[in-house]
Motif scaffolding. Structure first.
Motif, PDB file in Angstrom:
ATOM      1  N   LEU A   1      81.095  74.265  52.878  1.00 13.73           N
ATOM      2  CA  LEU A   1      81.635  73.581  51.891  1.00 13.73           C
ATOM      3  C   LEU A   1      81.530  72.244  51.813  1.00 13.73           C
ATOM      4  N   ALA A   2      81.480  71.534  53.272  1.00 13.20           N
ATOM      5  CA  ALA A   2      81.213  70.139  53.226  1.00 13.20           C
ATOM      6  C   ALA A   2      79.594  69.901  52.794  1.00 13.20           C
ATOM      7  N   GLU A   3      78.676  70.853  53.180  1.00  9.37           N
ATOM      8  CA  GLU A   3      77.212  70.867  52.883  1.00  9.37           C
ATOM      9  C   GLU A   3      76.974  70.989  51.427  1.00  9.37           C
ATOM     10  N   GLY A   4      78.017  71.503  50.495  1.00  9.75           N
ATOM     11  CA  GLY A   4      77.866  71.504  49.358  1.00  9.75           C
ATOM     12  C   GLY A   4      77.594  72.878  48.565  1.00  9.75           C
ATOM     13  N   CYS A   5      77.771  73.938  49.485  1.00 13.22           N
ATOM     14  CA  CYS A   5      77.805  75.366  48.786  1.00 13.22           C
ATOM     15  C   CYS A   5      78.996  75.530  47.588  1.00 13.22           C
ATOM     16  N   ASP A   6      78.596  76.186  46.736  1.00 15.94           N
ATOM     17  CA  ASP A   6      79.416  76.332  45.469  1.00 15.94           C
ATOM     18  C   ASP A   6      80.572  77.240  45.967  1.00 15.94           C
ATOM     19  N   GLU A   7      80.236  78.087  46.685  1.00 14.12           N
ATOM     20  CA  GLU A   7      81.507  79.055  47.235  1.00 14.12           C
ATOM     21  C   GLU A   7      81.170  79.763  48.421  1.00 14.12           C
ATOM     22  N   VAL A   8      82.255  79.896  49.435  1.00  9.23           N
ATOM     23  CA  VAL A   8      81.941  80.458  50.574  1.00  9.23           C
ATOM     24  C   VAL A   8      83.241  81.592  50.646  1.00  9.23           C
TER      25      VAL A   8
END
Length: 534
Positions: free
Chosen positions: A430-437
């Motif tokens: 999430l910190a790296e910019g994924c839209d959803e995990v």
């Protein structure tokens, strides 16, 4: 004598007598000094026992804890005929001699219903080490040697047992002891265990809808031509029962959940399928299950590796087998009075309803084969879309267990480490910019450890706790490739193996070779729990 670690801890009222006396339980009796004339705690420690304290008796002749008594009064002077028993004493030819001594009176001597043998303690060595490590600094007065050799009793007579030791072994918490007040935690622990079981059962029912097991009663109605179906999977257990099976399951291969015991005697929660060959009023003739056992065996022979991650075990009366690899049921076991189980059990304090549902789901094809009879085929509605990824059915992992865990637990509990890696990986992505995990979304009858969405692209992550990158890759790749390439499966854009060890040069070369021929890119990501704050 100094300050003992149990000072100001009223729950620490347990002791252990290690002896080969013929009159175990009559009293506690030892000299006031060793044969060199020195105060030796291994003789004199019982002088600190208080009335009402509990003494467990380890019988050296049987190599087991066999009974318990209660201290009924303070220690009093009493001469004793004594000879040291250690190897040094034997070499000197020590002979019994009357010495100044003391005596502690006992009452309520009670034999354990099932002894606690040394073999069980040896199997629980890692847990004993963690238990002792958690005690306050200083002398422990613990009765067993924990070294690079197998667990064995220390030389000596008088020892202190931590309350955590008593709580860890059900043999020391029997009702026959509790009604005499010989275990402080038996009744409360039993009640807490029952409450935990019922909480897990309710959680399984509440979360079952997205899983195949949630449609169990519909499948039963289809196979049996029933007009009415239950909305619940399991029967309501009787008031004092710590187990139950699915509604209508008495004459079937039954889905069964309940409390069990791990090899180290800790209480556990089991989930799986079972044949109950114990005659009852509702099933006086268990031979009706024989054709179903034959179909069970046929399935297991045809799919020998289908349940490699599960175990089988059986009960007959109060005797439980060790955990065994899954396989066909032998004719010697297929007899009245035996309870045969296939599934998974985990420590009760870390049991998880979603893990239980995934185990039950994995066993659905076996159950359908056994119960539908020779004409069974998988329903058309389940073909093709069986391995559709369901992102909406993921879960969350609370970091509280990791924060509360002791250092040995963090090192040795692979389930705890696995869950913490998943949790931290989600935060990183999430910190790296994924839209959803999403953690553990179901894909068919399994679940992926983690799925990350980058726009419309899906990346599948599989976490492994192997000792090196090769082990992590070996354990993860089969699962990831099945998730990605099985006909009808949701196709990912990338597959990632996650492990704590770094990727070696050989591991990188291996991935290069795989990526030269596979249609989905495969990568390795290192995430070590030692490099991040909890």
């Amino acid at each position: 004598m100094g300050t003992y670690w149990w000072k100001d801890r009223p729950e620490e009222r347990f002791w252990l007598e290690s002896t080969d006396r013929a009159d175990i339980g009559a009293d506690l009796r030892a000299p006031l000094a060793d044969d060199a004339g020195r105060d030796n705690w291994r003789y004199t420690l019982f002088r600190s026992a208080r009335p009402g304290d509990v003494v467990f008796h380890y019988d050296k002749r049987k190599a087991a804890v066999v009974a318990a008594s209660r201290v009924s009064g303070p220690s009093v002077p009493a001469p004793i005929v004594w000879a040291a028993r250690g190897s040094y004493a034997r070499e000197r030819g020590a002979k019994p001699t009357e010495l100044p001594g003391y005596k502690v009176p006992l009452e309520d001597y009670t034999e354990l219903g099932a002894t606690l043998p040394l073999a069980v303690l040896r199997a629980a060595k890692s847990d004993l080490e963690a238990l002792v490590a958690a005690l306050p600094p200083g002398a422990k007065y613990f009765p067993f040697e924990l070294s690079d050799r197998p667990v064995r009793p220390l030389q000596g007579y008088a020892f202190k047992l931590p309350a955590a030791f008593v709580q860890a072994f059900p043999a020391l918490q029997l009702s026959s002891l509790a009604h005499k007040g010989l275990t402080a935690t038996a009744n409360s622990d039993a009640g807490a265990e029952l409450d935990r079981f019922r909480t897990l059962l309710s959680a399984i029912e509440a979360a079952a809808a997205p899983f195949a097991i949630g449609r169990l009663q519909e499948r039963r109605a289809h196979f049996r031509g029933l007009k009415r179906t239950s909305k619940r999977i399991f029967r309501d257990p009787p008031p004092a029962a710590d187990w139950t099976f699915h509604r209508g399951g008495r004459e079937e291969l039954q889905f069964n959940v309940g409390l069990d015991t791990l090899a180290d005697q800790r209480r556990s929660f089991r989930a799986g399928v079972a044949f109950s060959l114990e005659p009852s009023r509702s099933l006086p003739d268990v031979s009706v299950l024989e054709p179903k056992i034959a179909r069970f065996n046929a399935w297991m022979r045809e799919h020998p590796d289908a349940f490699a991650e599960l175990s089988m075990w059986w009960w007959q009366g109060s005797n439980r087998s060790p955990d065994l690899p899954p396989g066909p049921i032998s004719p010697a076991l297929a007899r009245a009075g035996v309870f045969i189980f296939l599934g998974r059990h985990t420590a009760l304090d870390s049991a998880d309803a979603l893990e239980a549902l995934r185990t039950l789901d994995a066993l659905m094809p076996l159950w359908e084969w056994v119960e539908a009879g020779p004409s069974f085929q998988a329903p058309l509605a389940n073909r093709g879309g069986l391995d559709t990824l369901r992102l909406e059915a993921g879960r969350e992992i609370d970091g509280g267990r990791w924060i509360r865990a002791s250092s040995p637990e963090r090192s040795l509990d692979i389930y705890l480490r696995h869950a913490e890696i998943q949790r931290r990986l989600k935060l990183q992505l999430l910190a790296e910019g994924c839209d959803e995990v999403i953690l553990e979304p179901p894909i068919g009858r399994r679940a992926i450890d983690l799925v990350a969405r980058h726009g419309t692209a899906l990346w599948f992550y599989e976490v492994k706790t192997g000792p090196d990158d090769r082990a992590c890759l070996r354990e993860a790749l089969g699962q990831l490739l099945e998730y990605a390439l099985w006909p009808g499966a949701t196709k990912p854009d990338r597959l990632i193996v996650v492990g704590e060890p770094p990727l070696s040069n050989l591991g990188a070369e291996y991935l290069d070779r795989l990526n030269a021929s596979f249609p989905v890119p495969i990568a390795y990501r290192q995430l070590t729990l030692m490099s991040m704050k909890a």
